[in-house]
Scaffold this motif. Sequence first.
Motif, PDB file in Angstrom:
ATOM      1  N   LYS A 168      61.856  34.125  17.174  1.00 14.17           N
ATOM      2  CA  LYS A 168      61.601  34.925  18.374  1.00 14.17           C
ATOM      3  C   LYS A 168      62.681  36.005  18.536  1.00 14.17           C
ATOM      4  O   LYS A 168      62.371  37.163  18.830  1.00 14.17           O
ATOM      5  CB  LYS A 168      61.567  34.027  19.610  1.00 14.17           C
ATOM      6  N   ILE A 169      63.923  35.649  18.338  1.00 14.91           N
ATOM      7  CA  ILE A 169      65.016  36.628  18.431  1.00 14.91           C
ATOM      8  C   ILE A 169      64.819  37.731  17.400  1.00 14.91           C
ATOM      9  O   ILE A 169      64.975  38.919  17.704  1.00 14.91           O
ATOM     10  CB  ILE A 169      66.384  35.949  18.258  1.00 14.91           C
ATOM     11  N   ASP A 170      64.468  37.362  16.187  1.00 15.06           N
ATOM     12  CA  ASP A 170      64.241  38.340  15.129  1.00 15.06           C
ATOM     13  C   ASP A 170      63.097  39.289  15.502  1.00 15.06           C
ATOM     14  O   ASP A 170      63.216  40.510  15.339  1.00 15.06           O
ATOM     15  CB  ASP A 170      63.945  37.626  13.811  1.00 15.06           C
ATOM     16  N   GLN A 171      62.004  38.736  16.006  1.00 18.93           N
ATOM     17  CA  GLN A 171      60.875  39.565  16.426  1.00 18.93           C
ATOM     18  C   GLN A 171      61.281  40.530  17.540  1.00 18.93           C
ATOM     19  O   GLN A 171      60.933  41.712  17.508  1.00 18.93           O
ATOM     20  CB  GLN A 171      59.719  38.673  16.903  1.00 18.93           C
ATOM     21  N   LEU A 172      62.026  40.038  18.513  1.00 19.72           N
ATOM     22  CA  LEU A 172      62.478  40.892  19.614  1.00 19.72           C
ATOM     23  C   LEU A 172      63.408  42.001  19.116  1.00 19.72           C
ATOM     24  O   LEU A 172      63.281  43.159  19.540  1.00 19.72           O
ATOM     25  CB  LEU A 172      63.173  40.055  20.689  1.00 19.72           C
ATOM     26  N   ASN A 173      64.322  41.661  18.216  1.00 20.29           N
ATOM     27  CA  ASN A 173      65.235  42.676  17.676  1.00 20.29           C
ATOM     28  C   ASN A 173      64.476  43.755  16.911  1.00 20.29           C
ATOM     29  O   ASN A 173      64.773  44.951  17.054  1.00 20.29           O
ATOM     30  CB  ASN A 173      66.289  42.027  16.784  1.00 20.29           C
ATOM     31  N   GLN A 174      63.501  43.355  16.114  1.00 16.99           N
ATOM     32  CA  GLN A 174      62.699  44.333  15.379  1.00 16.99           C
ATOM     33  C   GLN A 174      61.892  45.211  16.333  1.00 16.99           C
ATOM     34  O   GLN A 174      61.760  46.423  16.125  1.00 16.99           O
ATOM     35  CB  GLN A 174      61.756  43.627  14.413  1.00 16.99           C
ATOM     36  N   PHE A 175      61.358  44.588  17.362  1.00  9.55           N
ATOM     37  CA  PHE A 175      60.575  45.298  18.376  1.00  9.55           C
ATOM     38  C   PHE A 175      61.430  46.348  19.084  1.00  9.55           C
ATOM     39  O   PHE A 175      61.011  47.499  19.259  1.00  9.55           O
ATOM     40  CB  PHE A 175      60.012  44.268  19.358  1.00  9.55           C
ATOM     41  N   VAL A 176      62.631  45.978  19.457  1.00  7.48           N
ATOM     42  CA  VAL A 176      63.554  46.912  20.112  1.00  7.48           C
ATOM     43  C   VAL A 176      63.883  48.079  19.186  1.00  7.48           C
ATOM     44  O   VAL A 176      63.893  49.246  19.614  1.00  7.48           O
ATOM     45  CB  VAL A 176      64.837  46.191  20.577  1.00  7.48           C
ATOM     46  N   GLU A 177      64.144  47.804  17.919  1.00 11.40           N
ATOM     47  CA  GLU A 177      64.442  48.881  16.964  1.00 11.40           C
ATOM     48  C   GLU A 177      63.269  49.844  16.835  1.00 11.40           C
ATOM     49  O   GLU A 177      63.459  51.055  16.771  1.00 11.40           O
ATOM     50  CB  GLU A 177      64.817  48.301  15.595  1.00 11.40           C
ATOM     51  N   LEU A 178      62.058  49.294  16.780  1.00  6.54           N
ATOM     52  CA  LEU A 178      60.866  50.136  16.693  1.00  6.54           C
ATOM     53  C   LEU A 178      60.798  51.083  17.893  1.00  6.54           C
ATOM     54  O   LEU A 178      60.562  52.283  17.737  1.00  6.54           O
ATOM     55  CB  LEU A 178      59.611  49.255  16.639  1.00  6.54           C
ATOM     56  N   ILE A 179      61.012  50.545  19.070  1.00  7.05           N
ATOM     57  CA  ILE A 179      60.947  51.346  20.300  1.00  7.05           C
ATOM     58  C   ILE A 179      62.063  52.389  20.329  1.00  7.05           C
ATOM     59  O   ILE A 179      61.839  53.549  20.696  1.00  7.05           O
ATOM     60  CB  ILE A 179      61.012  50.434  21.542  1.00  7.05           C
ATOM     61  N   LYS A 180      63.264  51.996  19.922  1.00  3.28           N
ATOM     62  CA  LYS A 180      64.398  52.929  19.920  1.00  3.28           C
ATOM     63  C   LYS A 180      64.159  54.107  18.981  1.00  3.28           C
ATOM     64  O   LYS A 180      64.647  55.208  19.227  1.00  3.28           O
ATOM     65  CB  LYS A 180      65.685  52.196  19.523  1.00  3.28           C
ATOM     66  N   ASN A 181      63.400  53.880  17.917  1.00  4.72           N
ATOM     67  CA  ASN A 181      63.187  54.915  16.906  1.00  4.72           C
ATOM     68  C   ASN A 181      61.893  55.699  17.093  1.00  4.72           C
ATOM     69  O   ASN A 181      61.559  56.523  16.238  1.00  4.72           O
ATOM     70  CB  ASN A 181      63.212  54.282  15.511  1.00  4.72           C
ATOM     71  N   SER A 182      61.175  55.446  18.178  1.00  8.87           N
ATOM     72  CA  SER A 182      59.907  56.132  18.384  1.00  8.87           C
ATOM     73  C   SER A 182      59.744  56.536  19.854  1.00  8.87           C
ATOM     74  O   SER A 182      59.428  55.694  20.700  1.00  8.87           O
ATOM     75  CB  SER A 182      58.743  55.222  17.974  1.00  8.87           C
ATOM     76  N   TRP A 237      51.389  46.045  17.639  1.00  5.77           N
ATOM     77  CA  TRP A 237      52.316  46.631  16.670  1.00  5.77           C
ATOM     78  C   TRP A 237      52.812  45.610  15.645  1.00  5.77           C
ATOM     79  O   TRP A 237      53.696  45.892  14.846  1.00  5.77           O
ATOM     80  CB  TRP A 237      53.495  47.271  17.385  1.00  5.77           C
ATOM     81  N   GLY A 238      52.270  44.394  15.697  1.00  4.97           N
ATOM     82  CA  GLY A 238      52.591  43.397  14.680  1.00  4.97           C
ATOM     83  C   GLY A 238      53.695  42.422  15.038  1.00  4.97           C
ATOM     84  O   GLY A 238      54.206  41.725  14.154  1.00  4.97           O
ATOM     85  N   TYR A 239      54.075  42.340  16.302  1.00  2.94           N
ATOM     86  CA  TYR A 239      55.163  41.447  16.716  1.00  2.94           C
ATOM     87  C   TYR A 239      54.627  40.341  17.615  1.00  2.94           C
ATOM     88  O   TYR A 239      53.784  40.586  18.472  1.00  2.94           O
ATOM     89  CB  TYR A 239      56.261  42.226  17.452  1.00  2.94           C
ATOM     90  N   GLU A 240      55.133  39.143  17.410  1.00  2.00           N
ATOM     91  CA  GLU A 240      54.739  37.983  18.208  1.00  2.00           C
ATOM     92  C   GLU A 240      55.906  37.609  19.112  1.00  2.00           C
ATOM     93  O   GLU A 240      56.838  36.930  18.690  1.00  2.00           O
ATOM     94  CB  GLU A 240      54.369  36.815  17.292  1.00  2.00           C
ATOM     95  N   ILE A 241      55.847  38.085  20.363  1.00  2.55           N
ATOM     96  CA  ILE A 241      56.946  37.830  21.290  1.00  2.55           C
ATOM     97  C   ILE A 241      56.500  37.046  22.515  1.00  2.55           C
ATOM     98  O   ILE A 241      57.292  36.793  23.405  1.00  2.55           O
ATOM     99  CB  ILE A 241      57.645  39.138  21.731  1.00  2.55           C
ATOM    100  N   GLY A 242      55.236  36.657  22.560  1.00  2.00           N
ATOM    101  CA  GLY A 242      54.694  36.033  23.754  1.00  2.00           C
ATOM    102  C   GLY A 242      54.990  34.549  23.906  1.00  2.00           C
ATOM    103  O   GLY A 242      55.110  34.048  25.010  1.00  2.00           O
ATOM    104  N   LYS A 243      55.110  33.845  22.778  1.00  2.00           N
ATOM    105  CA  LYS A 243      55.345  32.406  22.855  1.00  2.00           C
ATOM    106  C   LYS A 243      56.794  32.110  23.135  1.00  2.00           C
ATOM    107  O   LYS A 243      57.693  32.741  22.597  1.00  2.00           O
ATOM    108  CB  LYS A 243      54.994  31.744  21.529  1.00  2.00           C
ATOM    109  N   ARG A 244      57.012  31.107  23.948  1.00  2.00           N
ATOM    110  CA  ARG A 244      58.367  30.625  24.147  1.00  2.00           C
ATOM    111  C   ARG A 244      58.733  29.764  22.946  1.00  2.00           C
ATOM    112  O   ARG A 244      57.880  29.085  22.382  1.00  2.00           O
ATOM    113  CB  ARG A 244      58.456  29.823  25.440  1.00  2.00           C
ATOM    114  N   TRP A 245      59.986  29.762  22.590  1.00  2.00           N
ATOM    115  CA  TRP A 245      60.399  29.057  21.378  1.00  2.00           C
ATOM    116  C   TRP A 245      60.149  27.557  21.450  1.00  2.00           C
ATOM    117  O   TRP A 245      59.975  26.917  20.429  1.00  2.00           O
ATOM    118  CB  TRP A 245      61.854  29.358  21.015  1.00  2.00           C
TER     119      TRP A 245
END
Length: 60
Positions: A12-26, A49-57
Amino acid sequence: MAKEDYEKFIYKIDQLNQFVELIKNSPEKYQLIINCKTHDDVVSLAKQWGYEIGKRWGES
Protein backbone atom coordinates in the motif's frame (compact mmCIF):
# COMPACT_ATOMS: atom_id res chain seq x y z
CA MET A 1 1.30 -7.64 12.73
CA ALA A 2 1.40 -10.85 10.75
CA LYS A 3 3.86 -11.19 7.88
CA GLU A 4 0.98 -11.14 5.37
CA ASP A 5 -0.34 -7.90 6.87
CA TYR A 6 3.14 -6.41 6.78
CA GLU A 7 3.46 -7.24 3.08
CA LYS A 8 0.07 -5.62 2.38
CA PHE A 9 1.17 -2.59 4.38
CA ILE A 10 4.38 -2.21 2.35
CA TYR A 11 2.48 -2.74 -0.91
CA LYS A 12 0.00 0.00 0.00
CA ILE A 13 2.82 2.43 0.84
CA ASP A 14 4.53 1.62 -2.46
CA GLN A 15 1.30 2.20 -4.40
CA LEU A 16 0.72 5.52 -2.63
CA ASN A 17 4.29 6.67 -3.28
CA GLN A 18 4.01 5.82 -6.98
CA PHE A 19 0.64 7.56 -7.15
CA VAL A 20 2.06 10.73 -5.58
CA GLU A 21 4.98 10.74 -8.04
CA LEU A 22 2.58 10.39 -10.96
CA ILE A 23 0.55 13.37 -9.74
CA LYS A 24 3.66 15.47 -9.04
CA ASN A 25 4.88 14.89 -12.60
CA SER A 26 1.61 15.59 -14.38
CA PRO A 27 -0.20 18.94 -14.11
CA GLU A 28 -3.26 17.37 -15.80
CA LYS A 29 -3.48 14.56 -13.25
CA TYR A 30 -2.88 17.05 -10.44
CA GLN A 31 -5.90 19.04 -11.58
CA LEU A 32 -8.04 15.90 -11.71
CA ILE A 33 -6.99 14.83 -8.21
CA ILE A 34 -7.61 18.20 -6.60
CA ASN A 35 -11.08 18.25 -8.15
CA CYS A 36 -12.03 15.06 -6.30
CA LYS A 37 -14.64 15.65 -3.61
CA THR A 38 -14.47 12.38 -1.68
CA HIS A 39 -12.07 9.62 -0.71
CA ASP A 40 -13.95 7.31 -3.07
CA ASP A 41 -13.36 9.74 -5.94
CA VAL A 42 -9.60 9.60 -5.28
CA VAL A 43 -9.60 5.80 -4.98
CA SER A 44 -11.55 5.48 -8.24
CA LEU A 45 -9.21 7.82 -10.10
CA ALA A 46 -6.17 5.99 -8.76
CA LYS A 47 -7.65 2.69 -9.93
CA GLN A 48 -8.17 4.14 -13.43
CA TRP A 49 -4.46 4.95 -13.48
CA GLY A 50 -3.45 1.46 -12.35
CA TYR A 51 -3.01 1.95 -8.59
CA GLU A 52 -4.75 0.02 -5.82
CA ILE A 53 -5.00 2.35 -2.84
CA GLY A 54 -8.52 1.65 -1.62
CA LYS A 55 -7.95 -1.41 0.56
CA ARG A 56 -6.69 -1.06 4.06
CA TRP A 57 -3.61 -3.16 4.68
CA GLY A 58 -5.36 -5.24 7.33
CA GLU A 59 -8.32 -6.12 5.12
CA SER A 60 -8.52 -9.33 3.12
